[in-house]
Design an enzyme around this catalytic site. Structure first.
Site, PDB file in Angstrom:
ATOM      1  N   GLU A  68       0.981  -1.271  -0.361  1.00  0.00           N
ATOM      2  CA  GLU A  68       0.036   0.089  -0.091  1.00  0.00           C
ATOM      3  C   GLU A  68       1.005   1.555  -0.476  1.00  0.00           C
ATOM      4  O   GLU A  68       0.436   2.386  -0.570  1.00  0.00           O
ATOM      5  CB  GLU A  68      -0.734   0.209   1.037  1.00  0.00           C
ATOM      6  N   CYS A 125      -8.640   3.926   7.325  1.00  0.00           N
ATOM      7  CA  CYS A 125     -10.009   3.533   7.270  1.00  0.00           C
ATOM      8  C   CYS A 125     -10.983   3.487   8.181  1.00  0.00           C
ATOM      9  O   CYS A 125     -10.353   3.230   9.686  1.00  0.00           O
ATOM     10  CB  CYS A 125     -10.190   3.053   6.433  1.00  0.00           C
TER      11      CYS A 125
END
Length: 276
Positions: A122, A186
Site C-alpha cells: 500500500e 479507514c
C-alpha cells in the site's frame, strides 16, 4: 468456556469489494496478492480460476490483470495500460484517497510525510503518487531526524493505530509553519481496533485471526496483547493449541479485514471442540 466475537471484525468494505470483483473476473490474474490472506487467495484460484502474478512485466497484451486492494506503483499501472493489458482496478477507495492526496500536495510544493511501513505494498503505491517524492516514517523518532520545508502534508497507512498517527501530528504541528494532516485511516480500522480493545479487557484468552503478513491484523493483535497477555495470532484453526485454553473461562475473538467468515467459523468450531 464462553466464546465471544468482538463487536466489529473481519472483512471490510474494500476487501468485500475486491473479492466480488475477482469472482466476477474468472480466468484473470491478480498483480500481487489481492488481499493478505493466503487461504482466501487459494479459494479464488480453485473456485474462480483467478491466479496470482508477482511480476507485472509478465502480463501480455489482452490479458486481464486485477489490481490488488492495496494498489500498485503508479508507473507500473501506466506500463500495464501502455502494454494493452486489460486492467481491472480493485484498489480499495480508502487507499486511492491517500494516493490522490500525495499527488496533489506534492505538486503544490508540500513535503509529503507518510506514516506507515515502507515495505508494505500500500505504501509503495501511495508513495509513488507523490510527484516530488515522499518520506515514510514509522514513529516520532523517525520524524525528529528529518529536515523538512515549512509546508508539510501528513498521511497515514489506512490500517495504522490512530494514537500513533496523532503522536506524529502533535510533534510536527508546533514546529512548522503549515502542517496539513489528512485522516486516511479507514473507518473499519477504527471500529475493529476499538472493538478488540473492549473485548480483550474482559477476556482471559484472545484469538486474533488473520494473515501473518496482514498489517491490520498485526495491529489488532498488538492491542489485544496489551490488554490480555494470553493473546494469540493464528491464520486458521490448524494453529490452535489446547494448552492456550486450559483454565480459561472467557475466550474473545477478533479477525483482520482480510479474514473471510468461513475461516472464522472454522476457528470457532475448533475452539468449541477444544473447550469440551
Amino acid at each position: 468456556m464462553k466464546i465471544e466475537l468482538a463487536e466489529n471484525y473481519g472483512f471490510c468494505f474494500g476487501v468485500k469489494r475486491a473479492i466480488k470483483i475477482a469472482e466476477e473476473n474468472s480466468n484473470a490474474s491478480t498483480y500481487g496478492p489481492l488481499i493478505h490472506n493466503s487461504k482466501e487467495i487459494a479459494r479464488l484460484d480453485k473456485d474462480f480460476k483467478v491466479g496470482l502474478v508477482d511480476d507485472f512485466s509478465t502480463f501480455k497484451t489482452g490479458e486481464k490483470a486485477i489490481v490488488r486492494t492495496h494498489g500498485i506503483v503508479k508507473d507500473e499501472l501506466f506500463e500495464l495500460l501502455k502494454k494493452g493489458v486489460d486492467v481491472v482496478d480493485a484498489t480499495c477507495p480508502y487507499v486511492t484517497k491517500p494516493q490522490e492526496i500525495c499527488q496533489e500536495m506534492s505538486e503544490e510544493g508540500y513535503d509529503v510525510v507518510i506514516f506507515g511501513d515502507e515495505n508494505h505494498p500500500e505504501i509503495k503505491g501511495v508513495k509513488s503518487y507523490a510527484t516530488n517524492g515522499a518520506i515514510v516514517v514509522t514513529n516520532v523518532e523517525d520524524v525528529k531526524k528529518l529536515k523538512l520545508k515549512e509546508k508539510i502534508a501528513l498521511v497515514a497507512q489506512t490500517t495504522r493505530k490512530v494514537e500513533d498517527y496523532m503522536a506524529i501530528a502533535h510533534y510536527l504541528i508546533p514546529r512548522y509553519k503549515e502542517v496539513r494532516v489528512f485522516n486516511t485511516i479507514c473507518n473499519a480500522t477504527f471500529e475493529n481496533q476499538d472493538a478488540v480493545d473492549t473485548i480483550s479487557k474482559r477476556a482471559d484468552v484472545m484469538i486474533v485471526i488473520g494473515g501473518k503478513n496482514s498489517s491490520n491484523t498485526k495491529e489488532l493483535f498488538g492491542i489485544a496483547y496489551d490488554n490480555c497477555p494470553s493473546s494469540y495470532h493464528v491464520e486458521d484453526e490448524t494453529e490452535l493449541e489446547k494448552s492456550w485454553f486450559e483454565g480459561k473461562e472467557f475466550c474473545g475473538l477478533s479477525a483482520g479485514a482480510s479474514t473471510p467468515d468461513w475461516i472464522i467459523k472454522n476457528v470457532i468450531n475448533s475452539i468449541e471442540e477444544i473447550s469440551k
